[in-house]
Design an enzyme around this catalytic site. Structure first.
Site, PDB file in Angstrom:
ATOM      1  N   GLY A 240       0.840  -1.200   0.000  1.00 42.74           N
ATOM      2  CA  GLY A 240       0.000   0.000   0.000  1.00 42.74           C
ATOM      3  C   GLY A 240       0.873   1.246   0.000  1.00 42.74           C
ATOM      4  O   GLY A 240       2.083   1.177   0.236  1.00 42.74           O
ATOM      5  N   LEU A 241       0.230   2.360  -0.255  1.00 44.31           N
ATOM      6  CA  LEU A 241       0.934   3.637  -0.316  1.00 44.31           C
ATOM      7  C   LEU A 241       1.604   3.979   1.013  1.00 44.31           C
ATOM      8  O   LEU A 241       1.213   3.461   2.061  1.00 44.31           O
ATOM      9  CB  LEU A 241      -0.064   4.754  -0.654  1.00 44.31           C
ATOM     10  CG  LEU A 241      -0.683   4.746  -2.047  1.00 44.31           C
ATOM     11  CD1 LEU A 241      -1.839   5.747  -2.096  1.00 44.31           C
ATOM     12  CD2 LEU A 241       0.357   5.080  -3.110  1.00 44.31           C
ATOM     13  N   SER A 242       2.553   4.886   0.954  1.00 49.19           N
ATOM     14  CA  SER A 242       3.142   5.404   2.186  1.00 49.19           C
ATOM     15  C   SER A 242       2.045   6.117   2.975  1.00 49.19           C
ATOM     16  O   SER A 242       1.274   6.890   2.410  1.00 49.19           O
ATOM     17  CB  SER A 242       4.265   6.384   1.844  1.00 49.19           C
ATOM     18  OG  SER A 242       4.849   6.865   3.032  1.00 49.19           O
ATOM     19  N   GLY A 243       1.943   5.815   4.244  1.00 50.53           N
ATOM     20  CA  GLY A 243       0.917   6.436   5.078  1.00 50.53           C
ATOM     21  C   GLY A 243      -0.438   5.754   5.010  1.00 50.53           C
ATOM     22  O   GLY A 243      -1.398   6.195   5.655  1.00 50.53           O
ATOM     23  N   SER A 244      -0.536   4.655   4.244  1.00 50.84           N
ATOM     24  CA  SER A 244      -1.825   3.957   4.142  1.00 50.84           C
ATOM     25  C   SER A 244      -2.147   3.219   5.441  1.00 50.84           C
ATOM     26  O   SER A 244      -3.311   2.979   5.752  1.00 50.84           O
ATOM     27  CB  SER A 244      -1.817   2.980   2.960  1.00 50.84           C
ATOM     28  OG  SER A 244      -0.795   2.020   3.105  1.00 50.84           O
ATOM     29  N   GLY A 245      -1.120   2.850   6.187  1.00 49.76           N
ATOM     30  CA  GLY A 245      -1.347   2.183   7.472  1.00 49.76           C
ATOM     31  C   GLY A 245      -0.725   0.806   7.586  1.00 49.76           C
ATOM     32  O   GLY A 245      -1.033   0.054   8.507  1.00 49.76           O
ATOM     33  N   LYS A 246       0.181   0.476   6.681  1.00 47.92           N
ATOM     34  CA  LYS A 246       0.816  -0.850   6.714  1.00 47.92           C
ATOM     35  C   LYS A 246       1.461  -1.123   8.071  1.00 47.92           C
ATOM     36  O   LYS A 246       1.181  -2.137   8.711  1.00 47.92           O
ATOM     37  CB  LYS A 246       1.885  -0.963   5.610  1.00 47.92           C
ATOM     38  CG  LYS A 246       1.358  -0.803   4.196  1.00 47.92           C
ATOM     39  CD  LYS A 246       2.471  -0.902   3.164  1.00 47.92           C
ATOM     40  CE  LYS A 246       3.544   0.160   3.269  1.00 47.92           C
ATOM     41  NZ  LYS A 246       3.055   1.549   3.069  1.00 47.92           N
ATOM     42  N   SER A 247       2.334  -0.223   8.504  1.00 50.61           N
ATOM     43  CA  SER A 247       3.069  -0.453   9.751  1.00 50.61           C
ATOM     44  C   SER A 247       2.133  -0.453  10.952  1.00 50.61           C
ATOM     45  O   SER A 247       2.288  -1.264  11.879  1.00 50.61           O
ATOM     46  CB  SER A 247       4.147   0.623   9.945  1.00 50.61           C
ATOM     47  OG  SER A 247       5.089   0.546   8.901  1.00 50.61           O
TER      48      SER A 247
ATOM     49  N   SER B 130       6.038  -1.854  -1.820  1.00 54.16           N
ATOM     50  CA  SER B 130       6.056  -2.826  -2.932  1.00 54.16           C
ATOM     51  C   SER B 130       5.050  -2.449  -4.015  1.00 54.16           C
ATOM     52  O   SER B 130       4.033  -3.118  -4.189  1.00 54.16           O
ATOM     53  CB  SER B 130       5.819  -4.256  -2.423  1.00 54.16           C
ATOM     54  OG  SER B 130       4.779  -4.356  -1.474  1.00 54.16           O
TER      55      SER B 130
HETATM   56  N1  ADP Z   1      -7.745   2.461  10.359  1.00 55.05           N
HETATM   57  C1  ADP Z   1      -6.450   2.788  10.388  1.00 55.05           C
HETATM   58  N2  ADP Z   1      -5.526   1.833  10.244  1.00 55.05           N
HETATM   59  C2  ADP Z   1      -4.200   2.144  10.236  1.00 55.05           C
HETATM   60  N3  ADP Z   1      -3.704   3.401  10.376  1.00 55.05           N
HETATM   61  C3  ADP Z   1      -4.595   4.405  10.544  1.00 55.05           C
HETATM   62  C4  ADP Z   1      -5.989   4.143  10.535  1.00 55.05           C
HETATM   63  N4  ADP Z   1      -6.629   5.321  10.697  1.00 55.05           N
HETATM   64  C5  ADP Z   1      -5.673   6.260  10.797  1.00 55.05           C
HETATM   65  N5  ADP Z   1      -4.431   5.733  10.712  1.00 55.05           N
HETATM   66  C6  ADP Z   1      -3.180   6.489  10.779  1.00 55.05           C
HETATM   67  O1  ADP Z   1      -2.532   6.436   9.503  1.00 55.05           O
HETATM   68  C7  ADP Z   1      -1.110   6.502   9.649  1.00 55.05           C
HETATM   69  C8  ADP Z   1      -0.485   5.325   8.909  1.00 55.05           C
HETATM   70  O2  ADP Z   1       0.910   5.389   8.991  1.00 55.05           O
HETATM   71  P1  ADP Z   1       1.849   4.119   8.809  1.00 55.05           P
HETATM   72  O3  ADP Z   1       1.257   2.942   9.506  1.00 55.05           O
HETATM   73  O4  ADP Z   1       3.219   4.539   9.191  1.00 55.05           O
HETATM   74  O5  ADP Z   1       1.734   3.899   7.231  1.00 55.05           O
HETATM   75  P2  ADP Z   1       2.710   3.057   6.258  1.00 55.05           P
HETATM   76  O6  ADP Z   1       3.469   2.083   7.098  1.00 55.05           O
HETATM   77  O7  ADP Z   1       1.772   2.409   5.292  1.00 55.05           O
HETATM   78  O8  ADP Z   1       3.582   4.072   5.598  1.00 55.05           O
HETATM   79  C9  ADP Z   1      -0.816   6.484  11.138  1.00 55.05           C
HETATM   80  O9  ADP Z   1      -0.564   7.787  11.558  1.00 55.05           O
HETATM   81  C10 ADP Z   1      -2.126   5.919  11.727  1.00 55.05           C
HETATM   82  O10 ADP Z   1      -2.325   6.376  13.035  1.00 55.05           O
HETATM   83 MG    MG Z   2       5.573   1.796   7.343  1.00 52.83          MG
END
Ligand code: ADP
Ligand code: MG
Length: 196
Positions: A35-42, A109
């Site tokens: 998924g995109l950066s900031g999508s919530g993967k981590s 990815s």
């Molecule tokens: N339902 C949700 N699931 C996961 N993250 C969420 C959700 N709603 C909001 N967020 C926020 O979105 C952001 C996702 O960041 P992050 O997990 O670091 O993304 P990634 O690893 O994909 O780059 C976090 O700040 C998280 O708190």
């Molecule tokens: Mg991440």
């Protein structure tokens, strides 16, 4: 991928994957987040791992940025480096899965072809989790402040801005983090794993 070296023979071992899985009372599996950066993967993966751990499962989370600190510190974000990044991670994950561990990876990815290569390598041990979230929402969240930098042109080849993201066509699981709560996203994955 061919093999460069010559005169190498596969060494058989006495303890099999099945033996290890019996010892651990679990099956090795790879849960691949994309998924995109900031999508919530981590965020989703971290909570998923904690839940599985609390259920008595042996897990290991390979996170994008962490791997780039060590194993892949020689790689950047060019197309070739992204491909090599994923290739190494896939091989590493395969070893983890073979050790019986529930392995979780969180890498953008962005390319279908690369993820297909991972699937090719891991076969039925590969579970693709698509973390679906519109780029506008990801950009608004911008937990690492990198969209801001990318918009200013400070980061090149940024996925979703000047480098493409190819969504999975047939992922095992899709979670929509702009609609469902974190808990709901994690539950959806746990439910799938229990069924499997
Ligand atoms: N339902 C949700 N699931 C996961 N993250 C969420 C959700 N709603 C909001 N967020 C926020 O979105 C952001 C996702 O960041 P992050 O997990 O670091 O993304 P990634 O690893 O994909 O780059 C976090 O700040 C998280 O708190
Ligand atoms: Mg991440």
């Amino acid at each position: 991928m061919g093999i460069k070296a010559t005169n190498i023979v596969w060494q058989q071992t006495n303890v099999s994957r099945q033996d290890r899985e019996k010892l651990l009372r679990q099956k090795g599996i790879l849960i691949w987040f994309t998924g995109l950066s900031g999508s919530g993967k981590s965020t989703v993966a971290t909570m998923l791992e904690k839940k599985l751990h609390d259920m008595g499962k042996l897990t290991y989370l390979l996170d994008g940025d962490n791997v780039r600190h060590g194993l892949n510190s020689d790689l950047g974000f060019s197309i070739e480096d992204r491909i090599e990044n994923i290739r190494r991670i896939a091989e590493l994950s395969k070893l983890f899965v073979d050790s019986g561990v529930i392995t979780i990876t969180t890498f953008i990815s962005p390319f279908i072809k690369d993820r297909e290569a991972v699937k090719e390598l891991l076969k039925d041990d590969f579970i693709e989790v698509y973390v679906d979230c519109p780029i506008e929402v990801c950009e608004k969240r911008d937990p690492k402040g990198i969209y801001k930098k990318a918009r200013k042109g400070e980061i090149k080849n940024f996925t979703g801005i000047d480098s493409p993201y190819e969504p999975p066509v047939n992922p095992e699981i899709t979670v929509k983090t702009h609609i469902d709560s974190l808990e709901e996203c994690v539950s959806k994955i746990i439910d799938y794993l229990e069924l499997k």
